[in-house]
Design a protein around this motif. Structure first.
Motif, PDB file in Angstrom:
ATOM      1  N   VAL A 144     104.494  52.174  51.052  1.00  0.00           N
ATOM      2  CA  VAL A 144     106.082  53.169  51.337  1.00  0.00           C
ATOM      3  C   VAL A 144     105.931  53.997  50.631  1.00  0.00           C
ATOM      4  O   VAL A 144     105.991  54.015  49.137  1.00  0.00           O
ATOM      5  CB  VAL A 144     107.081  52.705  51.192  1.00  0.00           C
ATOM      6  N   VAL A 145     105.895  55.293  50.160  1.00  0.00           N
ATOM      7  CA  VAL A 145     105.179  56.440  49.425  1.00  0.00           C
ATOM      8  C   VAL A 145     106.531  57.174  49.885  1.00  0.00           C
ATOM      9  O   VAL A 145     106.345  57.169  50.781  1.00  0.00           O
ATOM     10  CB  VAL A 145     104.118  56.718  48.966  1.00  0.00           C
ATOM     11  N   GLY A 146     107.498  58.181  48.925  1.00  0.00           N
ATOM     12  CA  GLY A 146     108.226  58.652  49.096  1.00  0.00           C
ATOM     13  C   GLY A 146     107.701  60.544  48.193  1.00  0.00           C
ATOM     14  O   GLY A 146     106.761  59.926  46.745  1.00  0.00           O
ATOM     15  N   TYR A 194     111.030  64.002  51.893  1.00  0.00           N
ATOM     16  CA  TYR A 194     112.566  64.494  52.234  1.00  0.00           C
ATOM     17  C   TYR A 194     112.713  65.972  50.605  1.00  0.00           C
ATOM     18  O   TYR A 194     112.156  65.818  50.279  1.00  0.00           O
ATOM     19  CB  TYR A 194     113.079  63.161  51.154  1.00  0.00           C
ATOM     20  N   PRO A 195     114.287  66.520  50.914  1.00  0.00           N
ATOM     21  CA  PRO A 195     114.254  67.817  50.300  1.00  0.00           C
ATOM     22  C   PRO A 195     114.174  67.277  48.977  1.00  0.00           C
ATOM     23  O   PRO A 195     113.339  68.309  48.261  1.00  0.00           O
ATOM     24  CB  PRO A 195     115.415  68.418  51.839  1.00  0.00           C
ATOM     25  N   LEU A 197     115.340  52.256  43.180  1.00  0.00           N
ATOM     26  CA  LEU A 197     114.615  51.501  44.843  1.00  0.00           C
ATOM     27  C   LEU A 197     112.884  51.496  43.826  1.00  0.00           C
ATOM     28  O   LEU A 197     112.762  51.097  42.891  1.00  0.00           O
ATOM     29  CB  LEU A 197     114.115  53.194  45.010  1.00  0.00           C
ATOM     30  N   THR A 198     112.510  50.450  45.008  1.00  0.00           N
ATOM     31  CA  THR A 198     111.618  49.871  44.470  1.00  0.00           C
ATOM     32  C   THR A 198     110.201  50.331  44.658  1.00  0.00           C
ATOM     33  O   THR A 198     109.424  49.095  45.319  1.00  0.00           O
ATOM     34  CB  THR A 198     111.805  47.893  44.737  1.00  0.00           C
ATOM     35  N   PHE A 199     109.988  51.219  45.463  1.00  0.00           N
ATOM     36  CA  PHE A 199     108.225  52.107  46.080  1.00  0.00           C
ATOM     37  C   PHE A 199     108.591  52.948  44.963  1.00  0.00           C
ATOM     38  O   PHE A 199     109.331  53.776  44.679  1.00  0.00           O
ATOM     39  CB  PHE A 199     108.505  51.838  47.929  1.00  0.00           C
ATOM     40  N   PRO A 200     107.206  52.914  44.975  1.00  0.00           N
ATOM     41  CA  PRO A 200     106.851  54.867  44.648  1.00  0.00           C
ATOM     42  C   PRO A 200     107.256  56.140  45.225  1.00  0.00           C
ATOM     43  O   PRO A 200     107.441  56.153  46.280  1.00  0.00           O
ATOM     44  CB  PRO A 200     105.272  54.781  44.083  1.00  0.00           C
TER      45      PRO A 200
END
Length: 157
Positions: free
Chosen positions: A68-70, A39-40, A88-91
């Motif tokens: 899930v990873v962003g 994501y930007p 947020l609950t993911f890295p």
């Protein structure tokens, strides 16, 4: 033109800093299915909507075996604020120099309000347990993307 990944391609390795000051590598996720989404910019309206959609669907994605990873070019400090503000609950990983984003084909020329600019191409990759690309989606929409991804993965019958 940016090279785009295809199903069956090996997922480019990464080892990047996270919002909580740790390091996260693709190798450490081997043996798990991974949804890596690019994501930007943290804390912008579209990116917030997308991150909250992943957060709200995380339990069911994890139940189906996905991590899930962003990833964005934001600094870890900004990612930490994003995590805290939106619970947020993911890295989230930081790719400030955009090396990993470029390797995934998620950084390059894109259209923004009719102009061609260099930037992060909102993208999602599903990586299998062996580190191969299962799904590569480019130019995804922030709104409704997680629901579409769930359908594409056969999680919503």
């Amino acid at each position: 033109m940016t090279t785009r990944l295809q199903p069956g391609d090996p997922a480019p390795e990464f080892d990047l800093p996270t919002a909580d000051g740790q390091q996260l590598s693709l190798a450490s996720l081997k043996g798990h299915k991974v949804i890596l989404y690019a994501y930007p910019a943290a804390m912008t309206p579209g990116c917030t909507k997308q991150a909250c959609d992943f957060r709200d669907n995380l339990a069911s994605l994890q139940a189906a075996g996905y991590r899930v990873v962003g990833i964005s070019p934001d600094k870890p400090e900004k990612l930490a604020k994003f995590v805290e503000r939106d619970e947020l609950t993911f890295p989230l990983v930081s790719d400030v120099d955009k090396t990993t984003l470029t390797a995934y084909g998620a950084f390059g020329e894109k259209k923004n309000y009719g102009r061609i600019v260099q930037g992060v191409i909102r993208s999602t990759f599903v990586i299998d347990e062996d580190g191969k690309i299962e799904v590569a989606q480019y130019n995804v929409r922030a709104t409704g993307h997680v629901a579409k991804l769930r359908r594409d993965l056969g999680l919503d019958k």
